[in-house]
Design a protein around this motif. Sequence first.
Motif, PDB file in Angstrom:
ATOM      1  N   GLY A   1       9.642 -15.964 -33.731  1.00 41.35           N
ATOM      2  CA  GLY A   1      10.440 -14.716 -33.690  1.00 41.35           C
ATOM      3  C   GLY A   1       9.904 -13.656 -34.629  1.00 41.35           C
ATOM      4  N   GLY A   2      10.837 -12.858 -34.910  1.00 44.05           N
ATOM      5  CA  GLY A   2      10.405 -11.539 -35.728  1.00 44.05           C
ATOM      6  C   GLY A   2       9.578 -10.600 -35.177  1.00 44.05           C
ATOM      7  N   GLY A   3       8.855 -10.057 -36.056  1.00 42.68           N
ATOM      8  CA  GLY A   3       7.680  -9.113 -35.564  1.00 42.68           C
ATOM      9  C   GLY A   3       6.370  -9.507 -35.756  1.00 42.68           C
ATOM     10  N   LEU A   4       6.097 -10.720 -35.957  1.00 43.36           N
ATOM     11  CA  LEU A   4       4.685 -11.186 -36.199  1.00 43.36           C
ATOM     12  C   LEU A   4       3.980 -11.085 -34.984  1.00 43.36           C
ATOM     13  CD1 LEU A   4       2.606 -12.772 -37.883  1.00 43.36           C
ATOM     14  CD2 LEU A   4       3.587 -14.882 -36.899  1.00 43.36           C
ATOM     15  N   ASN A   5       4.463 -11.312 -33.679  1.00 49.60           N
ATOM     16  CA  ASN A   5       3.617 -10.899 -32.612  1.00 49.60           C
ATOM     17  C   ASN A   5       3.750  -9.622 -31.786  1.00 49.60           C
ATOM     18  OD1 ASN A   5       2.870 -13.753 -32.422  1.00 49.60           O
ATOM     19  ND2 ASN A   5       4.711 -14.220 -31.631  1.00 49.60           N
ATOM     20  N   ASP A   6       4.245  -8.790 -32.473  1.00 53.00           N
ATOM     21  CA  ASP A   6       4.217  -7.323 -31.858  1.00 53.00           C
ATOM     22  C   ASP A   6       2.976  -6.920 -31.534  1.00 53.00           C
ATOM     23  OD1 ASP A   6       6.980  -7.356 -32.230  1.00 53.00           O
ATOM     24  OD2 ASP A   6       7.271  -5.935 -33.832  1.00 53.00           O
ATOM     25  N   GLY A   7       2.657  -6.420 -30.389  1.00 57.67           N
ATOM     26  CA  GLY A   7       1.355  -6.102 -30.213  1.00 57.67           C
ATOM     27  C   GLY A   7       0.455  -6.978 -29.748  1.00 57.67           C
ATOM     28  N   LYS A   8       0.808  -8.187 -29.730  1.00 60.65           N
ATOM     29  CA  LYS A   8      -0.042  -9.463 -29.605  1.00 60.65           C
ATOM     30  C   LYS A   8      -1.509  -9.368 -30.085  1.00 60.65           C
ATOM     31  CE  LYS A   8       2.045 -10.702 -25.196  1.00 60.65           C
ATOM     32  NZ  LYS A   8       1.989 -10.982 -23.663  1.00 60.65           N
TER      33      LYS A   8
ATOM     34  N   PRO B   1       3.501 -24.201 -47.410  1.00 63.31           N
ATOM     35  CA  PRO B   1       3.921 -25.685 -47.337  1.00 63.31           C
ATOM     36  C   PRO B   1       5.244 -25.928 -47.008  1.00 63.31           C
ATOM     37  CG  PRO B   1       2.656 -25.294 -49.098  1.00 63.31           C
ATOM     38  CD  PRO B   1       3.069 -23.867 -48.585  1.00 63.31           C
ATOM     39  N   ASP B   2       6.283 -25.178 -47.407  1.00 64.45           N
ATOM     40  CA  ASP B   2       7.687 -25.546 -46.932  1.00 64.45           C
ATOM     41  C   ASP B   2       7.972 -24.855 -45.607  1.00 64.45           C
ATOM     42  OD1 ASP B   2       7.945 -22.830 -47.713  1.00 64.45           O
ATOM     43  OD2 ASP B   2       9.555 -23.341 -49.244  1.00 64.45           O
ATOM     44  N   ARG B   3       7.248 -24.054 -44.815  1.00 67.04           N
ATOM     45  CA  ARG B   3       7.379 -23.447 -43.795  1.00 67.04           C
ATOM     46  C   ARG B   3       8.358 -22.150 -43.689  1.00 67.04           C
ATOM     47  NH1 ARG B   3       5.516 -25.072 -38.676  1.00 67.04           N
ATOM     48  NH2 ARG B   3       6.653 -24.194 -36.809  1.00 67.04           N
ATOM     49  N   SER B   4       8.502 -21.833 -44.865  1.00 65.25           N
ATOM     50  CA  SER B   4       9.484 -20.688 -45.218  1.00 65.25           C
ATOM     51  C   SER B   4       8.772 -19.342 -44.930  1.00 65.25           C
ATOM     52  CB  SER B   4      10.215 -20.797 -46.333  1.00 65.25           C
ATOM     53  OG  SER B   4       9.309 -20.277 -47.574  1.00 65.25           O
ATOM     54  N   ARG B   5       7.485 -19.431 -45.058  1.00 61.68           N
ATOM     55  CA  ARG B   5       6.830 -17.936 -44.915  1.00 61.68           C
ATOM     56  C   ARG B   5       5.450 -18.306 -43.984  1.00 61.68           C
ATOM     57  NH1 ARG B   5       4.840 -16.661 -50.418  1.00 61.68           N
ATOM     58  NH2 ARG B   5       4.110 -14.718 -49.421  1.00 61.68           N
ATOM     59  N   VAL B   6       5.249 -16.964 -43.373  1.00 62.55           N
ATOM     60  CA  VAL B   6       4.051 -16.908 -42.576  1.00 62.55           C
ATOM     61  C   VAL B   6       3.014 -15.896 -43.028  1.00 62.55           C
ATOM     62  CG1 VAL B   6       5.217 -15.574 -40.812  1.00 62.55           C
ATOM     63  CG2 VAL B   6       3.235 -16.964 -40.284  1.00 62.55           C
TER      64      VAL B   6
ATOM     65  N   LEU C   1      -3.561  -7.531 -42.870  1.00 63.68           N
ATOM     66  CA  LEU C   1      -2.944  -8.828 -43.372  1.00 63.68           C
ATOM     67  C   LEU C   1      -1.305  -8.467 -43.180  1.00 63.68           C
ATOM     68  CD1 LEU C   1      -3.157 -11.522 -44.418  1.00 63.68           C
ATOM     69  CD2 LEU C   1      -3.484 -10.415 -46.634  1.00 63.68           C
ATOM     70  N   VAL C   2      -0.537  -9.320 -42.799  1.00 61.83           N
ATOM     71  CA  VAL C   2       0.863  -9.097 -42.860  1.00 61.83           C
ATOM     72  C   VAL C   2       1.353 -10.507 -43.150  1.00 61.83           C
ATOM     73  CG1 VAL C   2       0.845  -7.459 -40.850  1.00 61.83           C
ATOM     74  CG2 VAL C   2       1.219  -9.852 -40.111  1.00 61.83           C
ATOM     75  N   SER C   3       2.743 -10.421 -43.922  1.00 62.97           N
ATOM     76  CA  SER C   3       3.212 -11.669 -44.381  1.00 62.97           C
ATOM     77  C   SER C   3       4.838 -11.378 -44.270  1.00 62.97           C
ATOM     78  CB  SER C   3       2.814 -12.106 -45.695  1.00 62.97           C
ATOM     79  OG  SER C   3       3.378 -12.973 -46.150  1.00 62.97           O
ATOM     80  N   GLY C   4       5.406 -12.587 -44.185  1.00 64.63           N
ATOM     81  CA  GLY C   4       6.824 -12.281 -44.167  1.00 64.63           C
ATOM     82  C   GLY C   4       7.842 -13.604 -44.128  1.00 64.63           C
TER      83      GLY C   4
ATOM     84  N   GLY D   1      10.714 -14.208 -39.223  1.00 62.49           N
ATOM     85  CA  GLY D   1      11.423 -12.856 -39.609  1.00 62.49           C
ATOM     86  C   GLY D   1      10.673 -11.720 -39.481  1.00 62.49           C
ATOM     87  N   ALA D   2      10.931 -10.511 -40.076  1.00 58.88           N
ATOM     88  CA  ALA D   2       9.960  -9.476 -40.265  1.00 58.88           C
ATOM     89  C   ALA D   2       8.894  -9.330 -41.218  1.00 58.88           C
ATOM     90  CB  ALA D   2      11.115  -8.195 -40.630  1.00 58.88           C
ATOM     91  N   VAL D   3       8.084  -8.974 -40.711  1.00 60.26           N
ATOM     92  CA  VAL D   3       6.790  -9.103 -41.782  1.00 60.26           C
ATOM     93  C   VAL D   3       6.361  -7.685 -42.237  1.00 60.26           C
ATOM     94  CG1 VAL D   3       5.795 -11.090 -40.381  1.00 60.26           C
ATOM     95  CG2 VAL D   3       5.100  -8.665 -39.689  1.00 60.26           C
ATOM     96  N   ALA D   4       5.571  -7.626 -43.296  1.00 64.05           N
ATOM     97  CA  ALA D   4       5.006  -6.274 -44.096  1.00 64.05           C
ATOM     98  C   ALA D   4       3.601  -6.369 -43.990  1.00 64.05           C
ATOM     99  CB  ALA D   4       5.870  -6.056 -45.222  1.00 64.05           C
ATOM    100  N   THR D   5       2.999  -5.244 -44.042  1.00 62.92           N
ATOM    101  CA  THR D   5       1.470  -5.218 -44.059  1.00 62.92           C
ATOM    102  C   THR D   5       1.125  -5.268 -45.753  1.00 62.92           C
ATOM    103  OG1 THR D   5       1.353  -4.062 -42.511  1.00 62.92           O
ATOM    104  CG2 THR D   5      -0.559  -3.860 -43.801  1.00 62.92           C
TER     105      THR D   5
END
Length: 588
Positions: free
Chosen positions: A332-339, A348-353, A386-389, A393-397
Amino acid sequence: MMRRIRAAALAVVVALGTAGCVAIPTDSSPQPLKTFERRPAAQAPARPTATMDPEALVHGFLRATADPTAAHSAARAFLTPENAARWDDRGDTTVLGNISVVTESRTDNEATVRITGDNTASLKVNGQLLPATGRVETTMRLTRTPTGWRIDGPLPQGVHLDRAQFDSTFRLATLYFTDHEHRRLVGDPRWFFVGQLTASSVAARLLAGPSLDLVRATASAIPAKAELGDAGRRDQGGGVRIDLKNAGSPSDQDRELMAAQLVWTLSSADSPAPYVITLDGQPLLPKHADGIRLADVQKFSPTAADGNQDRLDVISDGQMSTVEGTALKPVGGGLNDGKQVVSANVSPDRSRVAAVRGPRPDRPAPGAPPADPDAAPPADDARSQLVSGPYGGAVATLATGATITRPSFGANGDLWAVVDGKPTRWGPDARPTVADIEALDAVARGPIIEMQVSPDGVRAALIVAGQVLFAIIETAEDGRLVLAHPRFAAFNIGNRAVALDWSSPTTLVVARDAAETPVTQVPLSGLPAAGMVTGNLAPPVRAVAANLSATYVADTRGVLKLAPSTERGQTWEDVPAGKGPDMVPVVP
């Protein structure tokens, strides 16, 4: 003190790989998995006899050098008394494979033999083993004595050792230091002669400090002035006793970390528990006065895995999805926007991508000529991002570039990626710091296509022009972030690596663009790379994702998981939800 010998008759045809750029062969084959197995107890090498011919005696000498006891007294027995007195055995040991010993000339009382061999590794005096490459040639002069042939000509300084004898008579132990924040343990693999692998010798090396390449990147809760007192097996109650002297008055937190360093180090050397550790005769941990076990310092485990590491994500058609049974659930969130997702990693704790997004499908790729010669330069959305968040959730460049490698999370929540050839770290404040790679450039030149930080945050593994290297992440005295002490990870995997990941803090899994042994394991210990099983793989293997819980690869059919070993061996199992030629695995 032994006087130094004159210039030795030694010619190193190709220098050690750590001395500069080395062309690694593309047809070298990884060695079998047995290189990672514990070896049985070794028998002592034979002593010289009156019936040995010159060639047999030299072979015996190169095996006897494995035993460093009493300044290599076992090896000195193969020399004349005069030569034994002047042989300077100080310094590093050159470990030779495929040794050939040929007699060049021989009379009734004198002989000259030529020794050639592959330079496979350099064993440092502190037990660190570093891979090497090249060819070594030397000659030895022998004379017949009343007790048989003996070596009486000059010998090169240091020690030359038969690889097979090293494999059978040395054992690996990992010394554990800490990171600078004293949060986690950092492994420092060392090799010990089997006759010297005792609790006291292992503890003594731990107190002596880390290998030179780790000095600036690690710390220790054990004070530098601490000395080893009484140490050894306990007569009653079993286990091992270790007494430290002059360690001052450490805090409760430091005491616990000192215990963790010692206990995990002793355990790696197969010293039996419990470990009764004292400071000047008083219990290091009063509540464990009768002995400390691994369970008592489990929170510092360098190999602990939690439930998050069992989760698998995959990338397909520009989207990252969670594998839930046989189904895929887009993150979910904006990670997959635009595919546009082409690579990703999860903390490691799976809290961030963190993910790399490629150019938008409706935009030209970076470097492609515009349809209109008068068109404006491509916008940022025509470059990789490169995006992260937060996960889901929402990601930022964080960065844009023509090329961005798969991101990697460090041990302290920092994020790494190579942007347009520059290894860069982003801290919690998202501010970038570019690492100095001058030392890396001096060893291997070419594009960096992969960089992954070890689980303990101290090392980086990189693929440079298809070659796999290790480097230490350290802060220089002037505050610069540096990838220091780079070295080739192994010299038997060629220069066709395409992806890698850490399966543990001391082991890499590497994918190679090769039909034979497309997946290999590479240890930090200095051993050669070992080919992993190939059953059910359909090369080429394009990607690898590994952690302490599982190892995944992606081949021409999809994602596969390394199955547990059985009596029938080991193989790769299909991931039902991961079928498809463009699938890429992602694990924390």
